[in-house]
Design an enzyme around this catalytic site. Structure first.
Site, mmCIF file in Angstrom:
data_model
loop_
_atom_site.group_PDB
_atom_site.id
_atom_site.type_symbol
_atom_site.label_atom_id
_atom_site.label_comp_id
_atom_site.label_asym_id
_atom_site.label_seq_id
_atom_site.Cartn_x
_atom_site.Cartn_y
_atom_site.Cartn_z
ATOM 1 N N VAL A 133 40.240 31.612 45.837
ATOM 2 C CA VAL A 133 38.543 31.856 46.092
ATOM 3 C C VAL A 133 38.026 30.838 46.276
ATOM 4 O O VAL A 133 36.943 30.199 46.723
ATOM 5 C CB VAL A 133 38.230 32.138 43.976
ATOM 6 C CG1 VAL A 133 38.171 33.431 44.033
ATOM 7 C CG2 VAL A 133 38.439 31.125 43.783
ATOM 8 N N HIS B 156 39.206 38.721 46.319
ATOM 9 C CA HIS B 156 38.777 38.051 45.435
ATOM 10 C C HIS B 156 37.484 37.417 45.502
ATOM 11 O O HIS B 156 36.812 36.734 44.197
ATOM 12 C CB HIS B 156 39.743 37.583 44.494
ATOM 13 C CG HIS B 156 41.053 38.557 44.250
ATOM 14 N ND1 HIS B 156 42.204 38.278 43.939
ATOM 15 C CD2 HIS B 156 41.433 39.735 44.405
ATOM 16 C CE1 HIS B 156 42.740 39.322 44.059
ATOM 17 N NE2 HIS B 156 42.783 39.823 43.988
ATOM 18 N N CYS C 28 17.906 33.488 38.795
ATOM 19 C CA CYS C 28 17.960 33.973 39.775
ATOM 20 C C CYS C 28 16.344 33.562 40.550
ATOM 21 O O CYS C 28 15.342 33.880 39.604
ATOM 22 C CB CYS C 28 17.952 35.419 39.687
ATOM 23 S SG CYS C 28 16.813 36.728 40.828
ATOM 24 N N CYS D 129 14.255 37.356 39.522
ATOM 25 C CA CYS D 129 14.290 38.084 38.721
ATOM 26 C C CYS D 129 14.341 37.493 37.235
ATOM 27 O O CYS D 129 14.782 38.101 36.359
ATOM 28 C CB CYS D 129 15.490 40.131 39.293
ATOM 29 S SG CYS D 129 17.311 38.558 38.001
ATOM 30 N N SER E 3 52.070 35.588 42.935
ATOM 31 C CA SER E 3 52.728 36.158 42.226
ATOM 32 C C SER E 3 53.370 37.550 42.252
ATOM 33 O O SER E 3 53.981 38.057 41.082
ATOM 34 C CB SER E 3 52.350 35.728 40.294
ATOM 35 O OG SER E 3 51.435 35.854 40.418
HETATM 36 C C1 BV8 Z 1 40.351 46.360 40.103
HETATM 37 C C2 BV8 Z 1 39.502 35.699 40.560
HETATM 38 C C3 BV8 Z 1 39.401 48.520 40.074
HETATM 39 C C4 BV8 Z 1 38.659 35.566 40.312
HETATM 40 C C5 BV8 Z 1 40.573 37.320 40.567
HETATM 41 C C6 BV8 Z 1 46.208 46.517 33.156
HETATM 42 C C7 BV8 Z 1 45.117 46.233 32.122
HETATM 43 C C8 BV8 Z 1 43.606 45.584 32.706
HETATM 44 C C9 BV8 Z 1 43.637 45.978 34.189
HETATM 45 C C10 BV8 Z 1 44.890 45.804 34.348
HETATM 46 C C11 BV8 Z 1 45.865 46.529 34.239
HETATM 47 N N1 BV8 Z 1 46.808 46.734 35.455
HETATM 48 C C12 BV8 Z 1 46.221 47.145 36.070
HETATM 49 C C13 BV8 Z 1 44.712 46.200 36.511
HETATM 50 C C14 BV8 Z 1 44.074 45.617 37.062
HETATM 51 C C15 BV8 Z 1 43.795 43.885 37.209
HETATM 52 C C16 BV8 Z 1 45.007 43.873 37.789
HETATM 53 O O1 BV8 Z 1 46.128 43.894 38.844
HETATM 54 N N2 BV8 Z 1 45.425 43.178 36.211
HETATM 55 C C17 BV8 Z 1 46.923 42.145 36.019
HETATM 56 C C18 BV8 Z 1 46.636 41.052 35.325
HETATM 57 C C19 BV8 Z 1 47.319 43.687 35.819
HETATM 58 N N3 BV8 Z 1 43.014 44.396 38.407
HETATM 59 C C20 BV8 Z 1 42.148 44.387 38.749
HETATM 60 O O2 BV8 Z 1 40.969 43.622 37.861
HETATM 61 C C21 BV8 Z 1 41.406 44.117 40.540
HETATM 62 N N4 BV8 Z 1 40.622 45.177 40.211
HETATM 63 O O3 BV8 Z 1 41.320 46.678 39.949
HETATM 64 O O4 BV8 Z 1 39.462 47.218 40.873
HETATM 65 C C22 BV8 Z 1 38.473 48.796 38.853
HETATM 66 C C23 BV8 Z 1 37.270 48.925 39.125
HETATM 67 C C24 BV8 Z 1 37.157 49.106 37.362
HETATM 68 C C25 BV8 Z 1 37.305 49.927 36.217
HETATM 69 C C26 BV8 Z 1 39.214 49.539 36.642
HETATM 70 C C27 BV8 Z 1 40.006 49.189 38.077
HETATM 71 C C28 BV8 Z 1 40.151 42.996 40.185
HETATM 72 C C29 BV8 Z 1 41.655 41.916 40.457
HETATM 73 C C30 BV8 Z 1 40.742 39.909 40.758
HETATM 74 C C31 BV8 Z 1 40.845 39.238 39.492
HETATM 75 N N5 BV8 Z 1 40.509 38.145 40.018
HETATM 76 N N6 BV8 Z 1 40.198 36.040 41.074
HETATM 77 C C32 BV8 Z 1 39.162 33.486 39.437
HETATM 78 O O5 BV8 Z 1 39.747 33.645 40.393
HETATM 79 O O6 BV8 Z 1 38.825 33.018 38.576
HETATM 80 S S1 BV8 Z 1 43.085 37.261 40.831
HETATM 81 C C33 BV8 Z 1 43.654 36.062 39.983
HETATM 82 O O7 BV8 Z 1 44.989 36.155 40.432
HETATM 83 C C34 BV8 Z 1 43.849 34.756 41.975
HETATM 84 O O8 BV8 Z 1 41.960 35.495 42.071
HETATM 85 C C35 BV8 Z 1 45.024 34.909 42.412
HETATM 86 O O9 BV8 Z 1 44.465 34.763 43.685
HETATM 87 C C36 BV8 Z 1 44.905 36.119 41.700
HETATM 88 C C37 BV8 Z 1 47.057 36.201 41.646
HETATM 89 O O10 BV8 Z 1 47.446 35.224 41.627
HETATM 90 P P1 BV8 Z 1 48.136 34.448 42.093
HETATM 91 O O11 BV8 Z 1 47.133 34.280 43.442
HETATM 92 O O12 BV8 Z 1 49.296 35.227 42.916
HETATM 93 O O13 BV8 Z 1 48.554 32.859 41.393
HETATM 94 P P2 BV8 Z 1 49.294 33.248 40.643
HETATM 95 O O14 BV8 Z 1 49.336 31.914 39.421
HETATM 96 O O15 BV8 Z 1 49.510 34.322 39.708
HETATM 97 O O16 BV8 Z 1 51.007 32.985 40.809
HETATM 98 C C38 BV8 Z 1 50.675 31.707 42.096
HETATM 99 C C39 BV8 Z 1 52.034 32.342 42.441
HETATM 100 O O17 BV8 Z 1 52.494 31.135 43.269
HETATM 101 C C40 BV8 Z 1 53.644 31.700 41.605
HETATM 102 O O18 BV8 Z 1 54.094 32.873 42.388
HETATM 103 C C41 BV8 Z 1 54.250 31.044 41.896
HETATM 104 O O19 BV8 Z 1 55.406 30.850 42.217
HETATM 105 C C42 BV8 Z 1 53.814 30.009 43.489
HETATM 106 N N7 BV8 Z 1 53.566 28.658 44.226
HETATM 107 C C43 BV8 Z 1 53.569 27.998 42.520
HETATM 108 N N8 BV8 Z 1 53.379 26.787 43.432
HETATM 109 C C44 BV8 Z 1 54.302 27.131 45.255
HETATM 110 C C45 BV8 Z 1 54.390 28.437 44.780
HETATM 111 N N9 BV8 Z 1 54.270 28.735 46.029
HETATM 112 C C46 BV8 Z 1 54.281 28.530 46.927
HETATM 113 N N10 BV8 Z 1 53.715 27.220 47.294
HETATM 114 C C47 BV8 Z 1 54.418 26.206 46.179
HETATM 115 N N11 BV8 Z 1 54.077 25.095 46.576
HETATM 116 ZN ZN ZN Z 2 18.031 38.469 40.489
#
Ligand code: BV8
Ligand code: ZN
Length: 257
Positions: free
Chosen positions: A105, A121, A157, A160, A199
Site C-alpha cells: 500500500v 490492496h 467527510c 456527509c 509470503s
Molecule cells: C477477499 C492491505 C473476497 C491492508 C492487505 C480465512 C478466513 C478469513 C479470510 C480468508 C480465509 N481464507 C482466505 C481468506 C481471504 C483473505 C485471506 O487471504 N486471508 C489470509 C490471511 C488467509 N483475503 C481477503 O480477505 C481478501 N479479500 O478475499 O475478498 C471476499 C469478499 C467478501 C467476503 C469474502 C471474501 C483481501 C485481502 C487483502 C487484505 N489487505 N493489505 C494493509 O496493508 O494494512 S493484505 C496484507 O498482506 C498486505 O497487503 C500484504 O502485502 C499482504 C500479503 O502479505 P505479504 O506482502 O506477503 O507480506 P508478509 O509480511 O506476509 O510476507 C513478507 C514476505 O517477504 C515474506 O515471505 C518474507 O520472507 C519476505 N521478505 C522479507 N524480507 C525480504 C523478503 N523478500 C525479499 N527481500 C527481502 N529483503
Molecule cells: Zn462521506
C-alpha cells in the site's frame, strides 16, 4: 554475497516480451518498512496486523486504526525506494512490456520510477469516506504523530460528515475490480513472472503466479524464505530482493548497468 543468476533465466529474459512482477511487503523491507507479518513492533506489538486491517476494527476503534495507518503512512514518507524497487523500474526500459502488480500500500514502486503500478490492496495515500466512499484529500506534509503514540481521530467527510478510512483493501473486502482484472490479464499473457517478497499467504493475490505456472511460463521467486510457491517456481532465488534484483539486472543487461 555473490548472487548467481541461472543462465537459463538470463536467456529467458533476453527473449521475453512481457514480464510481470508480483510484489509483497518484502520488496519494501530494505526501505525500512516492516513486513506485514513481521512481529508488530513498538506501539502496536500487542495487536496483529490481521486484526487491525479490517472494517470491524475501524468500526470498533477508528482512532486506533487511523492512528496505525497514519503512522505507517509517515514511515513510508520518510522511507526511500531501495535497490529492488529501482531494479524493477530499470527492467521496464529493457523489456517490451512490464507490469508491476503489488500487494503493498506504499508508493515506493512509483517513487522508484515504475509506471501504471497495479495496487491490488489499495494505497495509504488514497483515503476515502467510510460512509459514502468520497475520496478524501490528505493534508500535504507528514501526517500527525498519533497522540500518546497510538490513537488519532480520523478526519470527517466534507460531504456527509462520515469518518475517513485508509484507502486500503481490508480482510474480507473485495479487491478493486479494474486492478484485479488487469492483474489476471497480465499473468495470463506474460512470458516471465517474478514473485518478489511475498509470503504467498493472502488470497486471491497469491493465486496469480499459478496462472503463469500452469501455462509453463518461467516463474521466478525472490525471497529469503520458503513459501507455498517454491514448488511452482522454475527458479527460487533465495535472498533479499535488494541484493538479488540489481544482481539480476546486471547479469541480464550488463551493458546497461
Ligand atoms: C477477499 C492491505 C473476497 C491492508 C492487505 C480465512 C478466513 C478469513 C479470510 C480468508 C480465509 N481464507 C482466505 C481468506 C481471504 C483473505 C485471506 O487471504 N486471508 C489470509 C490471511 C488467509 N483475503 C481477503 O480477505 C481478501 N479479500 O478475499 O475478498 C471476499 C469478499 C467478501 C467476503 C469474502 C471474501 C483481501 C485481502 C487483502 C487484505 N489487505 N493489505 C494493509 O496493508 O494494512 S493484505 C496484507 O498482506 C498486505 O497487503 C500484504 O502485502 C499482504 C500479503 O502479505 P505479504 O506482502 O506477503 O507480506 P508478509 O509480511 O506476509 O510476507 C513478507 C514476505 O517477504 C515474506 O515471505 C518474507 O520472507 C519476505 N521478505 C522479507 N524480507 C525480504 C523478503 N523478500 C525479499 N527481500 C527481502 N529483503
Ligand atoms: Zn462521506
Amino acid at each position: 554475497m555473490t548472487v548467481t543468476i541461472p543462465p537459463e533465466l538470463i536467456a529467458a529474459l533476453h527473449v521475453a516480451k512481457k514480464v510481470v512482477f508480483l510484489t509483497g511487503a518484502g520488496v519494501s523491507a530494505e526501505s525500512g518498512i516492516p513486513t506485514f507479518r513481521d512481529a508488530m513492533t513498538g506501539l502496536w506489538e500487542r495487536y496483529s496486523a490481521e486484526q487491525l486491517a479490517t472494517a470491524d476494527a475501524f468500526t470498533r476503534d477508528r482512532e486506533l486504526v487511523w492512528g496505525w495507518y497514519e503512522w505507517r503512512r509517515m514511515q513510508v514518507m520518510k522511507a526511500e525506494p531501495n535497490a529492488a524497487h529501482r531494479a524493477i523500474a530499470a527492467i521496464a526500459s529493457q523489456v517490451a512490456s512490464v507490469d508491476v502488480i503489488t500487494q503493498n500500500v506504499d508508493d515506493l514502486h512509483e517513487r522508484a520510477g515504475s509506471h501504471n503500478v497495479l495496487h491490488l490492496h489499495g494505497q495509504l495515500n488514497r483515503p476515502f469516506c467510510f460512509a459514502c466512499r468520497q475520496p478524501h484529500a490528505l493534508q500535504p506534509g507528514t501526517p500527525d504523530e498519533p497522540e500518546g503514540g497510538r490513537r488519532l481521530a480520523p478526519p470527517q467527510c466534507n460531504r456527509c460528515n462520515g469518518y475517513i478510512r485508509p484507502g486500503v483493501v481490508w480482510f474480507g473486502e473485495m479487491l478493486p475490480e479494474a486492478e484485479w482484472n488487469a492483474a489476471v490479464e497480465a499473468c495470463d499473457a506474460c512470458d516471465v513472472l517474478f514473485s518478489v517478497g511475498t509470503s504467498s499467504l493472502v488470497q486471491p493475490a497469491a493465486g496469480l503466479p499459478l496462472l503463469a505456472a500452469r501455462r509453463r511460463v518461467t516463474v521466478v521467486q525472490v525471497n529469503p524464505n520458503s513459501t507455498s510457491l517454491d514448488s511452482h517456481a522454475r527458479f527460487n532465488l533465495v535472498g533479499a530482493a535488494g541484493v538479488i534484483m540489481p544482481a539480476l539486472f546486471d547479469a541480464v543487461w550488463p551493458a546497461s548497468s
